[in-house]
Design a protein around this motif. Structure first.
Motif, PDB file in Angstrom:
ATOM      1  N   GLU A   3       0.958  -1.181   0.038  1.00  0.00           N
ATOM      2  CA  GLU A   3      -0.001  -0.039  -0.001  1.00  0.00           C
ATOM      3  C   GLU A   3       0.843   1.219   0.184  1.00  0.00           C
ATOM      4  N   GLU A   4       1.877   0.900   0.730  1.00  0.00           N
ATOM      5  CA  GLU A   4       2.939   2.390   0.511  1.00  0.00           C
ATOM      6  C   GLU A   4       3.922   2.536  -0.573  1.00  0.00           C
ATOM      7  N   GLY A   5       3.650   1.773  -1.695  1.00  0.00           N
ATOM      8  CA  GLY A   5       4.625   1.613  -2.789  1.00  0.00           C
ATOM      9  C   GLY A   5       5.807   1.013  -2.793  1.00  0.00           C
ATOM     10  N   ASN A   6       5.882   0.260  -1.601  1.00  0.00           N
ATOM     11  CA  ASN A   6       7.350  -0.578  -1.379  1.00  0.00           C
ATOM     12  C   ASN A   6       7.393  -1.569  -2.331  1.00  0.00           C
ATOM     13  N   ILE A   7       8.382  -1.743  -3.087  1.00  0.00           N
ATOM     14  CA  ILE A   7       8.703  -2.889  -4.179  1.00  0.00           C
ATOM     15  C   ILE A   7       8.912  -4.068  -3.311  1.00  0.00           C
ATOM     16  N   TYR A   8       8.130  -5.324  -3.506  1.00  0.00           N
ATOM     17  CA  TYR A   8       8.657  -6.544  -3.027  1.00  0.00           C
ATOM     18  C   TYR A   8       9.084  -7.473  -3.789  1.00  0.00           C
ATOM     19  N   LEU A   9       8.329  -7.663  -5.009  1.00  0.00           N
ATOM     20  CA  LEU A   9       8.791  -8.400  -6.016  1.00  0.00           C
ATOM     21  C   LEU A   9       8.941  -7.779  -7.358  1.00  0.00           C
ATOM     22  N   GLU A  10      10.083  -8.438  -8.133  1.00  0.00           N
ATOM     23  CA  GLU A  10      10.181  -7.657  -9.502  1.00  0.00           C
ATOM     24  C   GLU A  10      10.281  -8.999 -10.514  1.00  0.00           C
ATOM     25  N   SER A  11       9.838  -8.587 -11.627  1.00  0.00           N
ATOM     26  CA  SER A  11      10.137  -9.712 -12.712  1.00  0.00           C
ATOM     27  C   SER A  11      11.089  -9.559 -13.644  1.00  0.00           C
ATOM     28  N   TRP A  12      11.512 -10.260 -14.502  1.00  0.00           N
ATOM     29  CA  TRP A  12      12.441 -10.439 -15.339  1.00  0.00           C
ATOM     30  C   TRP A  12      11.838  -9.646 -16.578  1.00  0.00           C
ATOM     31  N   GLN A  13      12.418  -9.141 -17.368  1.00  0.00           N
ATOM     32  CA  GLN A  13      11.787  -8.490 -18.485  1.00  0.00           C
ATOM     33  C   GLN A  13      10.967  -9.248 -19.606  1.00  0.00           C
ATOM     34  N   PHE A  14       9.959  -8.909 -20.126  1.00  0.00           N
ATOM     35  CA  PHE A  14       9.298  -9.657 -21.241  1.00  0.00           C
ATOM     36  C   PHE A  14       9.198  -8.675 -22.413  1.00  0.00           C
ATOM     37  N   THR A  15       9.277  -9.362 -23.658  1.00  0.00           N
ATOM     38  CA  THR A  15       9.188  -8.784 -25.110  1.00  0.00           C
ATOM     39  C   THR A  15       7.663  -7.986 -25.053  1.00  0.00           C
ATOM     40  N   TYR A  16       6.666  -9.001 -24.708  1.00  0.00           N
ATOM     41  CA  TYR A  16       5.307  -8.530 -24.992  1.00  0.00           C
ATOM     42  C   TYR A  16       4.643  -8.530 -23.607  1.00  0.00           C
ATOM     43  N   LYS A  17       3.629  -7.334 -23.748  1.00  0.00           N
ATOM     44  CA  LYS A  17       2.913  -6.954 -22.407  1.00  0.00           C
ATOM     45  C   LYS A  17       2.200  -8.390 -21.894  1.00  0.00           C
ATOM     46  N   THR A  18       1.576  -9.167 -22.936  1.00  0.00           N
ATOM     47  CA  THR A  18       0.891 -10.276 -22.866  1.00  0.00           C
ATOM     48  C   THR A  18       1.726 -11.302 -21.901  1.00  0.00           C
TER      49      THR A  18
END
Length: 120
Positions: free
Chosen positions: A31-46
């Protein structure tokens, strides 16, 4: 990053586009905008959206988590998909206990977890 065992925290996903290379990624925030997980990068939004669904599907299986101490007494959590590929990683936690508490906190994730598309 400090983290308590507080399942009342509300999480949400945000989808971003890295403009330089035209790639998509997501973050799981509180809720406070703290990042807990990040993904790798994807070529497509889908594919990025499928990555979010994969996090929701796989977080229930404790065997899909890896907790490591890569350096400097900092702990990180990795989440693997069913095929063994890491789909997301956490920010650093100060202790192994905080990392384990974070995994417990993910129990509140569901298909109802909000997804905010910041690429629009």
């Amino acid at each position: 990053m400090k983290h308590s065992n507080n399942n009342k925290e509300k999480f949400y996903f945000e989808i971003y586009k890295e403009e330089r290379f035209n790639l998509f990624y997501f973050e799981l925030k509180d809720e406070e905008g703290n990042i807990y997980l990040e993904s790798w990068q994807f070529t497509y939004k889908t594919n990025c959206k499928e990555g979010i669904k994969s996090v929701i599907r796989n977080f229930k299986n404790r065997e899909r988590f890896i907790i490591e101490q890569p350096f400097y007494n900092a702990w990180r959590v990795y989440l693997k998909a069913g095929n063994g590929i890491i789909i997301a990683y956490s920010q650093y936690f100060d202790t192994e206990k905080e990392a384990k508490n974070f995994i417990e906190d993910l129990k509140c994730l569901s298909l109802e977890t909000p997804v905010i598309d910041k690429t629009k």
